[in-house]
Design an enzyme around this catalytic site. Structure first.
Site, PDB file in Angstrom:
ATOM      1  N   LEU A 157       0.822  -1.209   0.000  1.00 48.69           N
ATOM      2  CA  LEU A 157       0.000   0.000   0.000  1.00 48.69           C
ATOM      3  C   LEU A 157       0.855   1.258   0.000  1.00 48.69           C
ATOM      4  O   LEU A 157       1.896   1.292   0.649  1.00 48.69           O
ATOM      5  CB  LEU A 157      -0.870   0.040   1.265  1.00 48.69           C
ATOM      6  CG  LEU A 157      -2.015  -0.956   1.364  1.00 48.69           C
ATOM      7  CD1 LEU A 157      -2.581  -0.947   2.776  1.00 48.69           C
ATOM      8  CD2 LEU A 157      -3.103  -0.609   0.360  1.00 48.69           C
TER       9      LEU A 157
ATOM     10  N   GLU B 250     -10.775   0.699   7.078  1.00 48.91           N
ATOM     11  CA  GLU B 250     -10.540  -0.378   8.043  1.00 48.91           C
ATOM     12  C   GLU B 250      -9.296  -0.051   8.855  1.00 48.91           C
ATOM     13  O   GLU B 250      -8.431   0.671   8.374  1.00 48.91           O
ATOM     14  CB  GLU B 250     -10.256  -1.708   7.301  1.00 48.91           C
ATOM     15  CG  GLU B 250     -11.268  -2.067   6.263  1.00 48.91           C
ATOM     16  CD  GLU B 250     -10.745  -3.135   5.280  1.00 48.91           C
ATOM     17  OE1 GLU B 250      -9.737  -3.794   5.597  1.00 48.91           O
ATOM     18  OE2 GLU B 250     -11.351  -3.269   4.217  1.00 48.91           O
TER      19      GLU B 250
ATOM     20  N   LYS C 128      -5.599  -0.468  10.048  1.00 51.65           N
ATOM     21  CA  LYS C 128      -4.434  -1.106   9.435  1.00 51.65           C
ATOM     22  C   LYS C 128      -3.735  -1.927  10.505  1.00 51.65           C
ATOM     23  O   LYS C 128      -3.120  -1.402  11.430  1.00 51.65           O
ATOM     24  CB  LYS C 128      -3.476  -0.077   8.853  1.00 51.65           C
ATOM     25  CG  LYS C 128      -2.320  -0.740   8.115  1.00 51.65           C
ATOM     26  CD  LYS C 128      -1.519   0.240   7.307  1.00 51.65           C
ATOM     27  CE  LYS C 128      -0.563  -0.450   6.345  1.00 51.65           C
ATOM     28  NZ  LYS C 128       0.323  -1.420   6.968  1.00 51.65           N
TER      29      LYS C 128
ATOM     30  N   ASP D 221      -1.253  -4.440  12.425  1.00 49.46           N
ATOM     31  CA  ASP D 221       0.194  -4.583  12.386  1.00 49.46           C
ATOM     32  C   ASP D 221       0.597  -6.028  12.655  1.00 49.46           C
ATOM     33  O   ASP D 221       1.027  -6.380  13.743  1.00 49.46           O
ATOM     34  CB  ASP D 221       0.813  -3.639  13.422  1.00 49.46           C
ATOM     35  CG  ASP D 221       2.268  -3.367  13.117  1.00 49.46           C
ATOM     36  OD1 ASP D 221       2.726  -3.775  12.034  1.00 49.46           O
ATOM     37  OD2 ASP D 221       2.939  -2.745  13.957  1.00 49.46           O
TER      38      ASP D 221
ATOM     39  N   TYR E  32      -9.373  -9.501   5.211  1.00 48.32           N
ATOM     40  CA  TYR E  32      -9.752  -8.202   4.644  1.00 48.32           C
ATOM     41  C   TYR E  32      -9.759  -8.129   3.117  1.00 48.32           C
ATOM     42  O   TYR E  32      -9.972  -7.065   2.550  1.00 48.32           O
ATOM     43  CB  TYR E  32      -8.866  -7.090   5.182  1.00 48.32           C
ATOM     44  CG  TYR E  32      -7.368  -7.373   5.097  1.00 48.32           C
ATOM     45  CD1 TYR E  32      -6.745  -7.595   3.887  1.00 48.32           C
ATOM     46  CD2 TYR E  32      -6.593  -7.391   6.249  1.00 48.32           C
ATOM     47  CE1 TYR E  32      -5.393  -7.842   3.807  1.00 48.32           C
ATOM     48  CE2 TYR E  32      -5.229  -7.634   6.186  1.00 48.32           C
ATOM     49  CZ  TYR E  32      -4.628  -7.860   4.965  1.00 48.32           C
ATOM     50  OH  TYR E  32      -3.299  -8.117   4.897  1.00 48.32           O
TER      51      TYR E  32
ATOM     52  N   LYS F 220      -1.447   6.582   7.859  1.00 47.27           N
ATOM     53  CA  LYS F 220      -0.736   6.145   9.069  1.00 47.27           C
ATOM     54  C   LYS F 220      -0.903   7.132  10.219  1.00 47.27           C
ATOM     55  O   LYS F 220      -1.017   8.332   9.997  1.00 47.27           O
ATOM     56  CB  LYS F 220       0.769   6.030   8.760  1.00 47.27           C
ATOM     57  CG  LYS F 220       1.130   4.973   7.732  1.00 47.27           C
ATOM     58  CD  LYS F 220       1.098   3.617   8.385  1.00 47.27           C
ATOM     59  CE  LYS F 220       1.978   2.598   7.703  1.00 47.27           C
ATOM     60  NZ  LYS F 220       3.379   2.792   7.728  1.00 47.27           N
TER      61      LYS F 220
ATOM     62  N   CYS G  87      25.893  -7.711  41.062  1.00 40.69           N
ATOM     63  CA  CYS G  87      24.430  -7.655  40.997  1.00 40.69           C
ATOM     64  C   CYS G  87      23.908  -6.572  41.948  1.00 40.69           C
ATOM     65  O   CYS G  87      24.271  -6.560  43.126  1.00 40.69           O
ATOM     66  CB  CYS G  87      23.859  -9.022  41.376  1.00 40.69           C
ATOM     67  SG  CYS G  87      22.087  -9.004  41.628  1.00 40.69           S
TER      68      CYS G  87
ATOM     69  N   CYS H 125      21.967  -8.572  44.979  1.00 40.08           N
ATOM     70  CA  CYS H 125      22.626  -9.421  45.976  1.00 40.08           C
ATOM     71  C   CYS H 125      24.127  -9.192  46.061  1.00 40.08           C
ATOM     72  O   CYS H 125      24.790  -9.735  46.932  1.00 40.08           O
ATOM     73  CB  CYS H 125      22.338 -10.893  45.698  1.00 40.08           C
ATOM     74  SG  CYS H 125      23.218 -11.520  44.262  1.00 40.08           S
TER      75      CYS H 125
ATOM     76  N   CYS I 126      23.045 -12.387  36.752  1.00 32.04           N
ATOM     77  CA  CYS I 126      23.464 -12.733  38.095  1.00 32.04           C
ATOM     78  C   CYS I 126      23.190 -14.225  38.223  1.00 32.04           C
ATOM     79  O   CYS I 126      22.078 -14.679  37.963  1.00 32.04           O
ATOM     80  CB  CYS I 126      22.630 -11.959  39.107  1.00 32.04           C
ATOM     81  SG  CYS I 126      22.752 -12.654  40.753  1.00 32.04           S
TER      82      CYS I 126
ATOM     83  N   CYS J   3      19.850 -15.229  45.004  1.00 31.40           N
ATOM     84  CA  CYS J   3      19.598 -13.797  44.805  1.00 31.40           C
ATOM     85  C   CYS J   3      18.098 -13.549  44.984  1.00 31.40           C
ATOM     86  O   CYS J   3      17.284 -14.199  44.334  1.00 31.40           O
ATOM     87  CB  CYS J   3      20.039 -13.373  43.411  1.00 31.40           C
ATOM     88  SG  CYS J   3      19.575 -11.677  43.007  1.00 31.40           S
TER      89      CYS J   3
HETATM   90  S1  IVH Z   1      -5.346  -4.600   2.021  1.00 28.57           S
HETATM   91  C1  IVH Z   1      -3.704  -3.916  -1.944  1.00 28.57           C
HETATM   92  N1  IVH Z   1      -6.230  -4.188   4.439  1.00 28.57           N
HETATM   93  O1  IVH Z   1      -0.725  -3.740   4.990  1.00 28.57           O
HETATM   94  C2  IVH Z   1      -4.271  -4.213  -0.654  1.00 28.57           C
HETATM   95  N2  IVH Z   1      -3.913  -4.562   4.135  1.00 28.57           N
HETATM   96  O2  IVH Z   1       1.045  -2.273   3.086  1.00 28.57           O
HETATM   97  C3  IVH Z   1      -3.273  -4.525   0.357  1.00 28.57           C
HETATM   98  N3  IVH Z   1      -2.613  -4.564   6.186  1.00 28.57           N
HETATM   99  O3  IVH Z   1       0.627  -6.419   3.203  1.00 28.57           O
HETATM  100  C4  IVH Z   1      -3.822  -5.251   1.474  1.00 28.57           C
HETATM  101  N4  IVH Z   1      -4.289  -4.174   7.547  1.00 28.57           N
HETATM  102  O4  IVH Z   1      -0.130  -6.841   5.582  1.00 28.57           O
HETATM  103  C5  IVH Z   1      -5.158  -4.432   3.669  1.00 28.57           C
HETATM  104  N5  IVH Z   1      -7.136  -3.821   6.542  1.00 28.57           N
HETATM  105  C6  IVH Z   1      -6.086  -4.071   5.763  1.00 28.57           C
HETATM  106  C7  IVH Z   1      -4.781  -4.215   6.295  1.00 28.57           C
HETATM  107  C8  IVH Z   1      -3.723  -4.465   5.438  1.00 28.57           C
HETATM  108  C9  IVH Z   1      -2.986  -4.396   7.461  1.00 28.57           C
HETATM  109  C10 IVH Z   1      -1.217  -4.782   5.751  1.00 28.57           C
HETATM  110  C11 IVH Z   1      -1.037  -6.015   4.896  1.00 28.57           C
HETATM  111  C12 IVH Z   1      -0.372  -5.555   3.636  1.00 28.57           C
HETATM  112  C13 IVH Z   1       0.180  -4.240   4.041  1.00 28.57           C
HETATM  113  C14 IVH Z   1       0.243  -3.354   2.832  1.00 28.57           C
END
Ligand code: IVH
Length: 668
Positions: A82, A113, A115, A117, A228, A316, A410, A413, A428, A433
């Site tokens: 993305l 949605e 994002k 991690d 997703y 982000k 330590c 202790c 340690c 201890c």
């Molecule tokens: S859609 C083209 N939806 O973000 C669509 N990706 O930078 C790409 N990710 O590899 C995926 N949450 O690991 C989508 N709700 C979400 C996401 C998501 C996390 C991650 C995914 C992807 C990365 C892309």
């Protein structure tokens, strides 16, 4: 109904359904006990009729033999990445760009949605059955992690067709595998208990867990998924992202509940601020939101540029960073003796959370970043994880600061701390201890060590907290009268515990060695050491050169043993235990082992033993080894790439176990 196939089928469907209620909807309909009962019923039937076992049976989530390496999988449609945006202007520009491209000023409907991690995976379903699953890899090809994905309970092994009967004959679905924040902390607590390294953050933990060659390890990790998107779909069509996300849960997939359909880019902005606000309440880490054009027809018109779709964007959150001043650097001694330097800082607020401490990890980190008391530092918080120092603002360094060095004793202790050659941490090693005491005693008393029945973790905590014991030896001078005053401790229970402590004096030497908790000396090595040094004193005086002569003892273990016994405190402790009457020499009885009279066949490649070692071990426990499977075989141990013996054993309904399970038998 007596047709076993039908009963099995029905049980599987019930289990799948309840699994879905529990893991996907988080809304169980039956108790855990009832679920376990149905599950066991299925297990028993499958044991009786092994030819009826299918790969999509809920019993098959675990139990595949470990792999040598992962195969690769080429994605039918590339898994894209993305584009990123960090500001409102960039988002507005994104929306304008799309309108220009489409030559249409009408508002675009988006789906927004969180994002997540974690790491992206693709799951392929053929005729509704989970067939293969892979990591994203470089976007074109990933690794085949099917067995590991099967252990994730929120991934259906078979699509549910209760509500939507029609399913695509081929369905490639994509999602993010992750570990929740609470589970992550729990996992790290387990790592501590096992004296294994902690995971830096939930993402790393998830990635490490998904890339295990042994799926029985993955099965123990709290992995989860949110779905997703899709790859190639045959025989079914969706008109929009909204329709897709609303359909997925009916087939059994877990979809993030915070998704939202936005009529225009203004709504997307509101959504962004809403998610930013609730971010801290979520039990999983997110680093922004993802915006997707809702209509698939529009997505198609927009297409992709280089590796990212034109129709989607990641918006982000700003990094959670701040600057503050280091007031002090303190040392924390963990329960395993690991010494961690921690910066104490002027309190500062990062994204609504006040922070005044940050981990500095170890001396190498301090040296690399040259962090000193008095420095102004840039710190960063990743999710719920303890903040860390990103860098020092050198221009703000006051005069006369000095580089920080972890002291050689330590802080708790006072005994000497050591640093293993290949490790970054200082430790340690003093068993007594106070920082390590509870853990040391719990391990010492545990079932597989000195096996002091009744002396569980809670009681150890109490004994130490109330000052009843200050080290392991104190256990052996306890009298029932010392315990009776404790809350919820009757005379009878107190006596039982004292008797159990007394009884532990007779344990074999290997158990005692294991009980000492010497780094790298597990049950297996303890056994080898006890056999080689039936007199503990000889082991205590052994040098590294002597030790590495012993089969299976490498330089790292040898060093650890010598270090342990070179600690004055540890030698004193052992002497005192000896004075208390603990047996410190060995004569292991060989007969009447757990495998007495059993006929065992090995097949496939073992990774933790050589074939002959495994056979010898089994024999030492009373087993007979055979080279072929027949009705007389009691047990088949499978390594990776097992051959026809494995198939035959399955057909004959003989008990099959993986190498790990065999190892456990041997070690018990
Ligand atoms: S859609 C083209 N939806 O973000 C669509 N990706 O930078 C790409 N990710 O590899 C995926 N949450 O690991 C989508 N709700 C979400 C996401 C998501 C996390 C991650 C995914 C992807 C990365 C892309």
């Amino acid at each position: 109904m007596s047709d076993p196939q039908k009963i099995i089928q029905e049980l599987r469907e019930r289990i799948n359904y309840h699994n879905y209620r529990y893991y996907v909807l988080d809304d169980p309909e039956i108790s855990d006990q009832d679920y376990d009962r149905i599950f066991r019923e299925l297990e028993n039937l499958e044991k009786k009729y092994p030819h009826l076992i299918t790969p999509d049976s809920p019993t098959q989530r675990v139990g595949a033999p470990p792999l040598e390496s992962f195969k690769t999988v080429t994605h039918n449609l590339p898994m894209l990445s993305l584009g990123n945006a960090f500001t409102e202007e960039e988002i507005i520009e994104f929306d304008r760009r799309l309108k220009r491209f489409l030559k249409d000023e009408t508002d675009i409907t988006y789906v927004a949605e969180p994002k997540l991690d974690g790491l992206a995976v693709e799951l392929v379903y053929v005729d509704g059955i989970f067939y293969v699953g892979s990591t994203r890899g470089d976007g074109m090809t990933g690794e085949d992690v099917t067995q590991n994905l099967k252990t994730i309970k929120s991934i259906p092994l078979k699509l549910i067709t209760k509500k939507i009967k029609k399913i695509p004959p081929r369905f490639e679905i994509r999602g993010e595998v992750y570990i929740g924040i609470k589970s992550f902390h729990e996992l790290n607590r387990h790592q501590d208990e096992k004296d294994e390294p902690r995971f830096a953050n939930p993402r790393n933990a998830a990635a490490g867990s998904l890339r295990q060659l042994d799926s029985s390890i993955t099965a123990k990790r709290p992995l989860d998924i949110f779905c997703y998107g899709v790859g190639l779909v045959r025989g079914y069509s969706f008109n929009s992202q909204e329709e897709l996300l609303k359909t997925l849960p009916h087939w059994g997939f877990k979809v993030n509940p915070h998704l939202q359909v936005c009529k225009n880019i203004n709504d997307v902005m509101k959504y962004y601020h809403h998610i930013e606000k609730i971010r801290e309440e979520l039990d999983y880490e997110i680093d922004g939101i993802v915006i997707k054009v809702n209509e698939f027809a529009l997505q198609e018109r927009l297409g992709t540029i280089s590796r990212s779709p034109r129709w989607a964007l990641a918006y982000k959150f700003p990094p959670r960073q701040a600057t503050t001043k280091v007031i002090d650097i303190r040392l924390q001694v963990g329960r395993t003796g690991a010494i961690t330097p921690v910066a104490v800082m002027e309190p500062v607020s990062i994204a609504g959370v006040t922070v005044s401490r940050a981990t500095l990890h170890n001396q190498d980190e301090i040296d690399k970043k040259d962090i000193r008391i008095g420095d102004t530092v840039l710190i960063q918080r990743a999710g719920d994880v303890i903040p860390e120092v990103v860098s020092v603002v050198k221009e703000k360094r006051p005069e006369k600061t000095v580089p920080f060095k972890i002291p050689s004793s330590c802080p708790v202790c006072g005994s000497k701390v050591v640093r293993e050659e290949d490790e970054a941490v200082y430790r340690c090693l003093n068993l007594s201890c106070p920082a390590q005491l509870k853990k040391t005693i719990k391990h010492f008393a545990s079932k597989r060590a000195m096996d002091i029945d009744g002396l569980g973790d809670k009681l150890v905590d109490k004994f130490v907290d109330e000052g009843i014991i200050g080290n392991v030896t104190d256990l052996y001078s306890l009298k029932a009268n010392d315990l009776v005053p404790l809350e919820r401790m009757g005379e009878k229970l107190a006596l039982n515990i004292i008797n159990a402590i007394e009884g532990s004096k007779e344990r074999d030497l290997d158990r005692f060695l294991y009980a000492l908790g010497i780094r790298h000396v597990g049950e297996h090595l303890a056994m080898i050491l006890a056999e080689h040094y039936p007199n503990l004193e000889d082991l205590m005086d052994a040098q590294e050169d002597d030790l590495i002569q012993v089969n299976e003892i490498g330089p790292e273990v040898a060093r650890s043993i010598v270090r342990f016994f070179s600690q004055r405190g540890n030698r004193d402790l052992i002497q005192r235990l000896k004075n208390m009457g603990i047996k410190l020499s060995a004569k292991r009885k060989k007969n009447g082992g757990t495998l007495q009279g059993k006929t065992i066949v090995f097949t496939g490649t073992l990774t933790q033993f050589t074939r002959s070692e495994a056979e010898k071990l089994a024999e030492s426990l009373g087993a007979q080894i055979s080279s072929s499977v027949s009705k007389k075989t009691d047990l088949v141990v499978v390594g990776s790439d097992p051959g026809s013996k494995y198939e035959k054993a399955k057909n004959l309904g003989i008990s099959i176990i993986a190498e790990d399970a065999f190892k456990k038998i041997v070690e018990s």
